[in-house]
Design an enzyme around this catalytic site. Structure first.
Site, PDB file in Angstrom:
ATOM      1  N   HIS A  44       0.830  -1.223   0.000  1.00  0.00           N
ATOM      2  CA  HIS A  44       0.000   0.000   0.000  1.00  0.00           C
ATOM      3  C   HIS A  44       0.858   1.263   0.000  1.00  0.00           C
ATOM      4  O   HIS A  44       0.434   2.303   0.479  1.00  0.00           O
ATOM      5  CB  HIS A  44      -0.961   0.037   1.193  1.00  0.00           C
ATOM      6  CG  HIS A  44      -1.698  -1.243   1.413  1.00  0.00           C
ATOM      7  ND1 HIS A  44      -2.940  -1.504   0.872  1.00  0.00           N
ATOM      8  CD2 HIS A  44      -1.358  -2.381   2.091  1.00  0.00           C
ATOM      9  CE1 HIS A  44      -3.338  -2.726   1.214  1.00  0.00           C
ATOM     10  NE2 HIS A  44      -2.384  -3.279   1.954  1.00  0.00           N
ATOM     11  N   GLU A  68      10.149   8.625 -16.758  1.00  0.00           N
ATOM     12  CA  GLU A  68       8.815   9.193 -16.999  1.00  0.00           C
ATOM     13  C   GLU A  68       8.333   8.890 -18.414  1.00  0.00           C
ATOM     14  O   GLU A  68       7.177   8.533 -18.632  1.00  0.00           O
ATOM     15  CB  GLU A  68       8.849  10.713 -16.809  1.00  0.00           C
ATOM     16  CG  GLU A  68       8.956  11.168 -15.371  1.00  0.00           C
ATOM     17  CD  GLU A  68       9.098  12.682 -15.307  1.00  0.00           C
ATOM     18  OE1 GLU A  68       8.072  13.368 -15.228  1.00  0.00           O
ATOM     19  OE2 GLU A  68      10.243  13.185 -15.380  1.00  0.00           O
ATOM     20  N   SER A  81      14.992  22.003 -15.459  1.00  0.00           N
ATOM     21  CA  SER A  81      13.819  22.821 -15.728  1.00  0.00           C
ATOM     22  C   SER A  81      14.299  24.189 -16.186  1.00  0.00           C
ATOM     23  O   SER A  81      15.292  24.710 -15.678  1.00  0.00           O
ATOM     24  CB  SER A  81      12.992  22.968 -14.453  1.00  0.00           C
ATOM     25  OG  SER A  81      12.177  24.119 -14.532  1.00  0.00           O
TER      26      SER A  81
END
Ligand code: ARG
Length: 472
Positions: free
Chosen positions: A163, A297, A284
């Protein structure tokens, strides 16, 4: 509707009295994408010509002419000088008509006893077989790197999760070997697909076979297929092998997406479990502190298109009556893209995984903070003190609640404190409460103990070696 002038260059123009509509020409053509199978088409044609010669349908001279012509076509394609034409619809008719231009009317004999239907079914299988072999070797490279990293980290402690909550301590090596198991099953699926697909449709012709005295075993052997296909109708129509490949691909991508997701989490400031080298990351343009895990990603994101290709092909095949239908021309783009995507993602992972740097102190600290040895304390009360498991669970639950309140891990509580939860707890408890003790105690086949991880990693490596030497 505009129509172009009647065009007699068509290889099937005989029964037509009007030229193909210009838009329809483009709409029905596949040459823009199926020219990728040019090499396979040439190999298939060479094998077919040799067979026609062996059974006496072509003379030795004609066969030699066809060889010479096809070699020239091959050279023109390699040099980027081949005159691809949409008017000639697909890769098959482009090559055949260029052959005839080059060697004259002998070129027109190549299509004896053959149809584009068995030709294309052969080309795709040859192409896919090559792609499968490239994918298999990248997959093996990735597994090798993963097992290597697992071996180096057989005793690196991290929290194991259920979990996404800290559950029990595990070793990082154990986690990596779990990834390897997923890949191992993917490899098995890929090889199953290859074995089932590796049969030669040549000779099925349009759908019913051919009246010429062909030798199907000869073409199958020349193209390294295990045997000729057994039924001509089935051979020209089913694309189940492409679907099977895409389902392998979708599952592999699903596995890579899970690994990617973990890498994205682990590289975050919140986890800080691993560091990816700069060459696999980007920055970035606005936030100077950012180092984004773009590679995982993107792999995660590309899972979507591969799953999509699987659904495309399933839907393409659904309800098609026997035998060949033009629908099947739509099999190539999804198949090519699925294979390209998988190969790129495997390459990225195979390069990246061995370069993953675990941040051992952070991983260990996270395991310590999560009361990851609570189950060990319960097991201690069961095994050493004879408590029923449910009672032990209750005792430890109370100790954890105290730990949450006081900011102490179980291993940091004094013996007196622990005895408040159960008076029989004695000094020997502390060896069970250390992270190292916890992982070392799970020392059985498939368990997380460092010793097991090393044994498992060795077995996985020698399995790879065996697999390599058995490679088709
Ligand atoms: N370009 C076609 C395909 O990809 C080749 C087979 C065409 N056969 C035919 N009968 N029109 O499926």
């Amino acid at each position: 509707m505009s129509t172009s002038d009647q065009d007699t260059s068509k290889l099937w123009g005989g029964r037509f009295s009007e030229a193909t509509d210009a838009f329809v020409q483009r709409f029905t053509a596949s040459v823009t994408f199926d020219q990728r199978m040019a090499e396979e088409d040439i190999r298939g044609s060479l094998a077919h010509a040799d067979m026609l010669c062996a059974v006496g349908v072509l003379s030795e001279e004609e066969c030699a002419e066809i060889h010479r012509g096809l070699e020239q076509v091959r050279a023109e394609i390699a040099a980027g000088e081949f005159p691809w034409s949409v008017e000639l619809e697909d890769v098959h008719m482009n090559i055949e008509s260029r052959l005839t231009q080059l060697i004259g009317s002998t070129g027109k004999k190549l299509h004896t006893g053959r149809s584009r239907n068995d030709q294309v079914a052969t080309d795709i299988r040859l192409w896919l077989r090559g792609a499968i072999d490239r994918i298999a070797s990248e997959l093996t490279r990735l597994q090798r790197g993963m097992i290597g990293l697992a071996t180096e980290n057989s005793d690196t402690i991290m929290p194991g999760f259920t979990h996404l909550q800290s559950a029990q301590p595990v070793t990082f090596g154990h986690h990596l070997l779990a990834w390897n198991e997923m890949l191992e099953r993917d490899y098995g699926r890929l090889m199953d697909c290859r074995a089932r697909m590796n049969q030669c449709p040549l000779g099925s012709a349009a759908l019913a076979g051919t009246t010429y005295p062909i030798d199907r075993a000869m073409t199958a052997a020349a193209l390294a297929f295990t045997r000729p296909t057994a039924n001509s109708l089935d051979s020209v129509s089913d694309r189940d092998f492409a679907i099977e490949f895409c389902s392998f691909a979708a599952l592999l991508m699903t596995h890579l997406s899970r690994m990617s997701e973990e890498l994205v989490l682990w590289t975050s400031a919140q986890f800080q479990f691993v560091e990816l080298p700069d060459r696999f990351c980007t920055g970035s343009s606005i936030m100077p502190q950012k180092k984004n895990p773009d590679v995982p990603e993107l792999v995660r994101g590309k899972t979507g298109r591969v799953n999509g290709h699987l659904v495309s092909l399933l839907t393409l095949m659904k309800s098609q009556p026997l035998a060949y239908n033009k629908d099947n021309q739509e099999d190539k783009e999804p198949l090519f893209d699925a294979a390209d995507t998988v190969l790129d993602c495997l390459r990225a992972f195979a390069d990246m995984v061995p370069a993953i740097r675990p941040r051992k102190a952070e991983m260990r600290e996270a395991a310590r903070r999560g009361f990851a040895t609570a189950t060990d304390l319960a097991d201690y009360l069961v095994v050493r003190k004879g408590l029923p498991f449910r009672d032990a669970h209750e005792v430890v639950g109370k100790a954890v609640a105290h730990g949450v309140e006081s900011g102490l891990d179980l291993s940091e509580m004094s013996l007196e404190t622990l005895q408040r939860f159960h008076p029989e707890i004695s000094d020997d408890v502390f060896e069970m409460l250390t992270l190292e003790g916890s992982v070392a105690a799970r020392n059985h086949l498939g368990g997380t103990a460092p010793e097991q991880v090393r044994t498992e990693a060795e077995a996985a490596l020698s399995h790879l070696q065996l697999r390599d030497s058995a490679q088709p």
